[in-house]
Motif scaffolding. Sequence first.
Motif, short mmCIF file in Angstrom:
data_model
loop_
_atom_site.label_atom_id
_atom_site.label_comp_id
_atom_site.label_asym_id
_atom_site.label_seq_id
_atom_site.Cartn_x
_atom_site.Cartn_y
_atom_site.Cartn_z
N THR A 122 0.80 -1.23 0.00
CA THR A 122 0.00 0.00 0.00
C THR A 122 0.84 1.28 0.00
O THR A 122 0.29 2.36 -0.14
CB THR A 122 -0.98 0.01 1.19
OG1 THR A 122 -0.25 -0.06 2.42
CG2 THR A 122 -1.95 -1.17 1.10
N THR A 123 2.14 1.15 0.19
CA THR A 123 3.08 2.25 -0.05
C THR A 123 4.42 1.63 -0.38
O THR A 123 4.78 0.57 0.16
CB THR A 123 3.19 3.21 1.15
OG1 THR A 123 3.94 4.37 0.77
CG2 THR A 123 3.87 2.56 2.34
N PRO A 124 5.20 2.24 -1.28
CA PRO A 124 6.48 1.64 -1.67
C PRO A 124 7.48 1.52 -0.53
O PRO A 124 8.41 0.72 -0.61
CB PRO A 124 6.99 2.62 -2.75
CG PRO A 124 5.77 3.28 -3.29
CD PRO A 124 4.85 3.41 -2.11
N LEU A 125 7.30 2.27 0.54
CA LEU A 125 8.29 2.31 1.63
C LEU A 125 8.14 1.18 2.64
O LEU A 125 9.06 0.92 3.42
CB LEU A 125 8.19 3.66 2.34
CG LEU A 125 9.36 4.10 3.23
CD1 LEU A 125 10.65 4.16 2.42
CD2 LEU A 125 9.06 5.44 3.87
N TRP A 126 6.99 0.50 2.65
CA TRP A 126 6.73 -0.46 3.74
C TRP A 126 7.80 -1.54 3.86
O TRP A 126 8.29 -1.81 4.96
CB TRP A 126 5.37 -1.13 3.57
CG TRP A 126 4.16 -0.38 4.06
CD1 TRP A 126 2.95 -0.30 3.46
CD2 TRP A 126 4.03 0.38 5.28
NE1 TRP A 126 2.07 0.46 4.20
CE2 TRP A 126 2.70 0.88 5.33
CE3 TRP A 126 4.90 0.69 6.31
CZ2 TRP A 126 2.23 1.67 6.37
CZ3 TRP A 126 4.43 1.48 7.37
CH2 TRP A 126 3.12 1.95 7.39
#
Length: 406
Positions: free
Chosen positions: A223-227
């Motif tokens: 749900t976000t590239p950083l996870w």
Amino acid sequence: MKILLLSIAVLCFVSCKKEVVQVSIKEDVAFLSSDDLAGRETGTKEELMAAKYIKERMEAIGLIAKGQAGTYFQTFTFRPSTNPHEKVKFIDAGDGTTTGTNVIGYIDNNAAKTVIIGAHYDHLGYGGQGSLHRGSLEVHNGADDNASGVAMMLKLAERLTNQNTGHNYLFIAFSGEEMGLLGSNYFAKNPTVDLSKANYMLNMDMVGRLREDKALSISGVGTTPLWKQILNSNNTGFKLVLNESGIGPSDHTSFYLQNIPALHFFTGQHEDYHKPSDDHQKLNYDGMKMITDYIFNIISDLDASDKLVFKKTKNESEEVPRFKVALGVVPDYLFDGVGMRIDGVSEGKPAEKAGLQKGDIVIKLGDMETTDMMSYMKALTTFQKGDTTKVVVDRKGKRVEATIVF
């Protein structure tokens, strides 16, 4: 009797003091999963008892009331449906309606961004449609599902008071999860804070049974590239099982659908799932502390970050095959080997009658090799009620064949 005395002691400890008090995760779980709360079914007086307890815990921690009309509570009313495919509508109170109660507290750091931390506190009462128990009516205490998540949420609220002030923090104990994510759905559509400022949402549902291999499932990592970077860099010994989809059978889904990056932490199903035997004595409290520390470190790592970029994910639930029969087992969703490992066997079902056991790994069903959960479910779709077939399992390194009658 011990549970009753503990319940009274903890409530007094929470409500009789004004300063921030320390209540252990174990004490919170023991109260919320006690027989006195009769399984915390949505809309019952026992669920309201649990809501009052959580409210008083939030108040004692120093959280600001962020429900309706300056209270900690947000109520929603609906008419229960016996059709699982029928969407529940929120309506005004009347005959035949049920009212659930979310409990909401807030840490206001005057920050530009807000982190939402949630866990559902309702359960099945004396059973009902969701129960896997066979026999007389009994209280389904729901220690792991989900007193565990609420207790960890409250512990995080204690730890985040006056710490990591780069964000505001909204803590929500959801009602109505077992009836279809109703409380989180209602809040997401009727928020008591500005959701445009929400940076991300963390959901804890069934986090009380960390195993010896320390397998921890985290859904929503797409749900976000950083996870993935954040989750892996803060890992202190977990065997992480990461799932991309933001849609799943818990309350993070309601926030993903509002374009908010969201994660769901989960330690796996077990043979006590949705049964009266899901009791507080069976939880791994050291494991719960370990997960709480992990989540706190993730929050700390993101404290000074820019707002996370939301990313849509594939809806994995749409790919799940539809089948008309079942073995009658609890799958081990954290198993990452070849096959489908059985984590529990239901009484009187085909698997038990065939002699299958907890720990068996299904490697062939009928003519199909089962290499993972998806291939196992696809194999099930080829059978009808009344069919007979062979199943092959790996039992402690030995191939065992049995006959299944669906």
